[in-house]
Write an enzyme that holds these catalytic residues in place. Structure first.
Site, PDB file in Angstrom:
ATOM      1  N   ASP A 436       0.816  -1.202   0.000  1.00 23.31           N
ATOM      2  CA  ASP A 436       0.000   0.000   0.000  1.00 23.31           C
ATOM      3  C   ASP A 436       0.854   1.259   0.000  1.00 23.31           C
ATOM      4  O   ASP A 436       0.312   2.358  -0.130  1.00 23.31           O
ATOM      5  CB  ASP A 436      -0.934   0.008   1.215  1.00 23.31           C
ATOM      6  CG  ASP A 436      -2.317   0.517   0.867  1.00 23.31           C
ATOM      7  OD1 ASP A 436      -2.722   0.363  -0.297  1.00 23.31           O
ATOM      8  OD2 ASP A 436      -2.997   1.066   1.754  1.00 23.31           O
ATOM      9  N   ASP A 871     -11.720  -5.466  10.791  1.00 24.75           N
ATOM     10  CA  ASP A 871     -11.824  -6.911  10.904  1.00 24.75           C
ATOM     11  C   ASP A 871     -13.058  -7.333  11.698  1.00 24.75           C
ATOM     12  O   ASP A 871     -13.813  -8.215  11.283  1.00 24.75           O
ATOM     13  CB  ASP A 871     -10.546  -7.483  11.521  1.00 24.75           C
ATOM     14  CG  ASP A 871     -10.079  -6.675  12.722  1.00 24.75           C
ATOM     15  OD1 ASP A 871     -10.809  -5.758  13.152  1.00 24.75           O
ATOM     16  OD2 ASP A 871      -8.986  -6.947  13.245  1.00 24.75           O
TER      17      ASP A 871
END
Length: 1168
Positions: A436, A871
């Site tokens: 990223d 998550d």
């Protein structure tokens, strides 16, 4: 670069032109055609595939002889590209040897893997998709099929013969009987070679096989003898070979098969084909369904001798808390109502918090797997899979990294190596690294990793190495010769160890190498710019601005982030990049060569294939919210769906490597067992290395992973914790499970079964998103397909991959009940579709910064956005749709990673988790709004996730109450009577007994439980209050929350202290509340003791109560105080002397300011 060329009926399928950049330079071209055509391409206007129309799923194969293509097929099936290599110092011209490839290319009609794996594909917003060829040489190995074999891709059966020796079609295309019937039934009766219809096939009846075959093939044939091949016991060989107008001759069949086949026969050979030791060498017939009915997994319930007393103690403590709080409310302290009010409020909240934490722990379970059954069922030869190829589904492994400075490339490289060496079918695994940060350092480190893998992976397979992380393996402090019997092991281990040491040197020197290379190229560019300025007659005194670019090894600009940020090359502004470091492997095993100068190990008996390895850096542009890790994961989901489309996805952090090479098989046992189609993910516990032996800050977190998560497994399943999790791809896509249960009534005691794959029977809710079974006559399926672009974006390839992934993730048909859909055995034992340039170009388009606009990515599809703990929210959404999850605790740890052992880093990590929980509490993901498909206790567990940070507000107040009590001489109760002490003793003892029983059924130890209690108070007085404040600011004032990436521990060099970070003191504002609590309580103890000792009427009961609770607070904060002291022996003794003196002076001053009642003569001070 890769660009779209004009479409014409006479154009070649896909043309890639590679030139040196000069006008007169040599050019070589190569026609590229995917042997197995993709079902669709993107209609994205910025994609190089746009404007081409949809490609059909049938036809599109090239002929083996002529190369004639139907004009319509060419226009709709293929795309034209042109690839240019820019002129660089290392690539001036193309050699003559390369131009000679022109002639060889004419004989090939599909791309070589070396081209795909040697090309960086980039693209993005308002930019053309480009392919930069890293390697100019292509080694080709011509593979020609035998003239008697079927010409269809992936089929090696014997070709049938028609009326002439050329086959059923005049073009001479060889085809076997099964493929011929498939073309007649599903391909419209067209020959795969020439695309012309078969002349002997009518439109109404496609079963004219008898007319096309010889008379010899019309006769009934006997079954092959038992010595020809080994058969699976659960499949009977008895099939009807009855030809038209001819009865089956059972007597002839018994004679020719020796009377030994078939379930109904009187005798059965032992071991399926040999002669046993029974009566006349035969045994009783085996149970055909034995292997099918054997479960892959088994649930092991906790012993009732432990669980029943545990539940009873929970009830006893709950009753005791009720009586205690009732007594406290009815007996206030009239002398200090304010103190009593604060204490009773905190105690009521603590009781609620304990109840929310305890209720989900009432049903713990353990699970075990049977890997031998998995191998028998999916990797053993049978009639549907005679070669015994693996029938296991594909697995895409995602590894995420963002900053090479905080996440060292060497750590990431070791994780990748452990994935490439995993014990799972090579052709079924694909590994994707998401960078990223778009860093060239990570890119080149991955290239070095792919090179080392060619030695490391065969070494692991040959000698059964565990763990398959080279840093962890070579760093083990145990006998490496244990259980190793091969004579060449020591020699090959020494060679691989030397190679890995050199690899570490290369990785660690990459930053300096990239800097020097970039400086040299930038200096060269500056000289060229000055020379050009002189030629143009410009003013030499004017400064020339040359961008400080980051250069790749071949002398081209790195398309990602540069060390000195420039436009289109900064961390938040760069193009999307995809590079296939390792191309997809062949379907058949490839064995290596003997050890020589190039091969460090003898791999003649080892499969040397490597899984596909892909580098991905999604496009980032200013003005777009990239959604941190969740956005990166969703980009990988889309990329992998187009490139490999594995029905299951393993998600790992860059510092979590595979410690158990069988971990993927363990997880697949749950997914492929009966009822596995309702499982959305399999979560593995997190295990950590590099933690100090005392685990000062509870980094192992065993109470959560071994107590809470095991207990949730007995409900609807554990939460998703961000790493070490195997997902079902269709569950990530936001689809509902095939079956679900709704819970009605009090505590969900009344259950209602739902079958969500039958939309006509059950009315779907407004937000229901069921995956319909493919049915061309189903109107609901057509409606669902029309909604796919809105949900998943405008990539047709991505939409077409969804039903394929759903089919490949199904259970076998023999495991499904009546009315359920499954896949036939052996359906996945086929070669994977090869990777071509068009596929990679399509993958580039789905990682663009604007792709997710006006779609449901991040809202319902993929990882959910809007929280720093994406998550937990992602797992919650799946459970809310009716899916269930599984907790897989393996005997050998499945994965291992690193955790921050520094106090400040640990507090910042807890701060991020707690902030995400506060965000969940104030969002629609609060469990109070959960659907009826979530169980009551599962809802309680998720509600507690959002509630626990708020306990910190009451905890801070309660930690100051003992000090306030000692300062004022008051206590939370008026007197320490027997009732209060009895209740306090009962509550404390039940808590201790509950802890002992939890230790008993979970397998943790008392030390780990106590460390967890200590850090609960440390985090509750430091990180959790800050998280509540940040969450409230975001909800009320709209202040965005930013978090710091947790630093990963680098591999220590030889001789360095492994726990050096433990003693580093980094100041943070989070330390202020705990330090204040400690100082106030220590001073309060001194003040209280002084007050009581000098008092005329000392109240020892209040002193004992205040000192007891103050010591309780200080004992919990002891690890925090120890962390502030740094390394043992580094804190000067004078610091402790000063601390004692300050405490004594402050105590005396307090006694002087607020003297005790009675004698006060000693307090008078007079000058002499």
């Amino acid at each position: 670069m890769v660009k779209q060329a004009s479409s014409s009926p006479s154009s070649s399928p896909v043309t890639i032109t590679v030139s040196s950049g000069g006008k007169g330079g040599p050019i070589r071209s190569m026609g590229l055609t995917s042997p197995v055509p993709r079902s669709s391409v993107s209609n994205n206007p910025n994609s190089p595939l746009s404007g081409r129309g949809n490609r059909g799923s049938s036809g599109g194969r090239r002929t083996s002889a002529g190369g004639r293509y139907d004009e319509e097929v060419v226009n709709s099936e293929y795309v034209t590209y042109t690839v240019h290599i820019p002129p660089t110092p290392d690539h001036n011209t193309v050699s003559a040897s390369q131009t000679s490839l022109n002639e060889d290319d004419k004989n090939f009609g599909k791309p070589e893997r070396s081209f795909i794996s040697g090309t960086i594909f980039t693209g993005g917003f308002n930019s053309v998709t480009r392919g930069h060829v890293m390697e100019c040489s292509m080694e080709r190995k011509e593979t020609m099929k035998s003239g008697m074999q079927c010409g269809m891709k992936g089929c090696d059966e014997k070709a049938m013969q028609g009326k002439s020796s050329r086959g059923p079609c005049e073009c001479g295309f060889k085809i076997c009987r099964e493929c011929y019937l498939d073309c007649i039934g599903n391909g419209g009766g067209h020959c795969p070679g020439c695309k012309e219809p078969y002349k002997d096939v009518s439109d109404d009846d496609g079963s004219s096989y008898d007319d096309a075959c010889s008379e010899a093939e019309d006769q009934a044939l006997p079954l092959p003898s038992m010595a020809d091949f080994k058969l699976d016991k659960r499949l009977s060989l008895v099939k009807s070979f009855k030809a038209p107008n001819q009865d089956f001759d059972h007597t002839r069949w018994l004679y020719e098969t020796k009377g030994t086949y078939g379930y109904g026969n009187a005798v059965w050979p032992k071991d399926e084909y040999g002669f046993g030791s029974g009566v006349n060498g035969f045994e009783h017939p085996p149970d055909f369904g034995g292997k099918t009915r054997r479960p892959l997994t088994r649930k092991v319930v906790v012993s009732a001798a432990i669980l029943s007393p545990y539940r009873l103690l929970v009830v006893i403590r709950l009753v005791a808390l009720g009586f205690f709080l009732t007594w406290r409310i009815k007996n206030p302290n009239r002398e200090a109502m304010w103190l009593w009010g604060m204490s009773i409020t905190c105690e009521l909240w603590f009781a609620l918090s304990w109840l929310l934490d305890q209720l989900p722990k009432l049903c713990p379970v353990n699970r075990v797997t049977d890997l031998s059954v998995l191998k028998d069922r999916f990797e053993s030869p049978n009639l549907r899979n005679p070669k015994g190829r693996s029938d296991l589904p594909g697995m895409d492994v995602f590894v995420s990294t963002a900053d090479p400075e905080k996440e060292p490339p060497l750590v990431t490289a070791n994780t990748i190596l452990s994935i490439l060496a995993v014990d799972y079918p090579v052709e079924k695994v694909a590994c994707y690294l998401s960078d990223d940060g778009g860093s060239l350092l990570t890119f080149e480190a991955l290239a070095e990793t792919a090179s080392l893998a060619r030695t490391w992976v065969p070494f692991c397979r040959k000698h059964g190495i565990e763990p398959r992380n080279p840093e962890a393996y070579f760093g083990q402090k145990r006998d490496f010769l244990k259980n190793k019997v091969r004579l060449d092991f020591v020699r090959e281990r020494r060679r691989v160890k030397r190679e890995y040491d050199e690899f570490k040197v290369r990785i660690n020197s990459l930053p300096e190498s990239i800097r020097r290379r970039s400086d040299a190229y930038n200096a060269h560019e500056e000289l060229r710019a000055k020379k050009k300025q002189m030629e143009m007659g410009g003013n030499l005194s004017e400064a020339i601005k040359v961008p400080k670019a980051t250069w790749m090894a071949d002398g081209s600009h790195w398309p990602g982030t540069w060390s000195s940020a420039e436009a289109d090359h900064s961390r938040g502004d760069h193009a999307g990049i995809i590079q296939a470091m390792l191309a997809p492997p062949n379907a058949e095993p490839v064995f290596g060569a003997e050890a020589d100068g190039e091969n460090l190990i003898d791999s003649t008996e080892v499969d040397t294939r490597l899984p596909m390895l892909v580098y991905v850096s999604r496009e980032k542009r200013p003005g777009y919210d990239h959604n941190k890790k969740a956005g990166a994961m969703n980009a990988l989901v889309r990329t992998s769906a187009i490139m490999s489309n594995g029905p299951f996805i393993l998600n790992l952090d860059c510092d979590h490597y595979i410690y158990n090479s069988l971990a993927l098989r363990e997880g697949m046992c749950f997914m492929l067992d009966r009822g596995g189609d309702r499982i959305c993910y399999v979560q593995f516990p997190q295990r950590f290395e590099g933690i100090d032996p005392n685990d000062r800050y509870a980094n192992h977190n065993t109470v959560f992973f071994d107590v809470s998560m095991r207990a949730l497994d007995g409900l609807q399943g554990p939460m998703y914790v961000g790493t070490g999790c195997i997902f079902r791809r269709t569950a990530l896509y936001g689809f509902s499970p095939p079956r679900a249960t709704e819970h009605h009534g009090w505590f969900g005691r009344r259950k209602l079964k739902l079958f969500l794959r039958k939309p006509k029977v059950v009315k779907k809710e407004e937000e229901e998103m069921a995956l319909p079974i493919i049915d061309h006559n189903d109107d609901d399926a057509d409606i669902e397909s029309l909604l796919l672009p809105k949900r998943f974006g405008n990539s047709n390839s991505l939409a077409a991959s969804i039903p394929v992934a759903e089919f490949q993730g199904r259970l076998l048909q023999d495991l499904q009940g009546k009315g359920h859909h499954g896949r036939p055995a052996g359906s996945l034992a086929v070669p994977r579709e090869p990777l071509d340039a068009a596929t990679v170009a399509e993958a580039i388009s789905v990682i663009s910064s604007f792709y997710e606009d006006k779609t449901e990515w991040g809202k319902r599809v993929g990882w959910i956005y809007g929280s720093v703990t994406e998550d937990v929210v992602t797992g919650y959404r799946m459970h809310n749709r009716g899916w269930r999850s599984i907790y897989c605790v393996t005997k050998r740890d499945a994965f291992r990673g690193t955790a921050p052992i520094n106090l400040t880093d640990r507090l910042h990590q807890v701060l991020r988790w707690a902030t995400g929980s506060v965000e969940i509490f104030f969002s629609r993901n609060n469990a109070l709004f959960a659907s009826r498909r979530m169980k009551f206790l599962q809802r309680v567990a998720y509600f507690n996730v959002g509630m626990y940070p708020f306990t910190s507000l009451f905890l801070i107040v309660y930690c100051f109450l003992p000090a306030v009590s000692l300062f004022t001489g008051q206590f939370i109760v008026q007197t320490l009577n027997v009732t209060f002490l009895v209740f306090l003793l009962m509550i404390t003892l039940t808590l201790c007994f509950l802890a002992i029983l939890e230790i008993k059924w979970s397998g943790i130890n008392l030390h780990e439980w106590w460390r967890n209690e200590q850090f609960w108070l440390i985090g509750g007085t430091s990180a959790h209050p800050a998280a509540v404040m940040q969450g409230l600011l975001k909800v009320i004032a709209g202040v965005d929350i930013s978090f710091t990436l947790t630093s990963k521990s680098a591999t220590p060099d030889d001789g360095d202290d492994e726990f050096a970070d433990l003693y580093v003191v980094k100041w943070s504002f989070l330390m202020v509340p705990p330090i204040t609590i400690m100082m106030v309580n220590m001073i309060a103890i001194a003040v209280g003791v002084s007050r009581t000792m000098y008092s005329t009427f000392p109240q020892w009961s209040k002193l004992v109560g205040g000192v007891f609770f103050s010591l309780w607070v200080l004992c919990h904060l002891y690890p925090f105080a120890k962390g502030l002291m740094g390394r043992r022996g580094k804190v000067p003794t004078i610091v402790f002397v000063w601390s004692g003196l300050i405490s004594i002076i402050v105590s005396l001053l307090w006694v002087y300011i607020s003297p005790p009642s009675g004698r006060q003569d000693y307090m008078k001070f007079q000058f002499p």
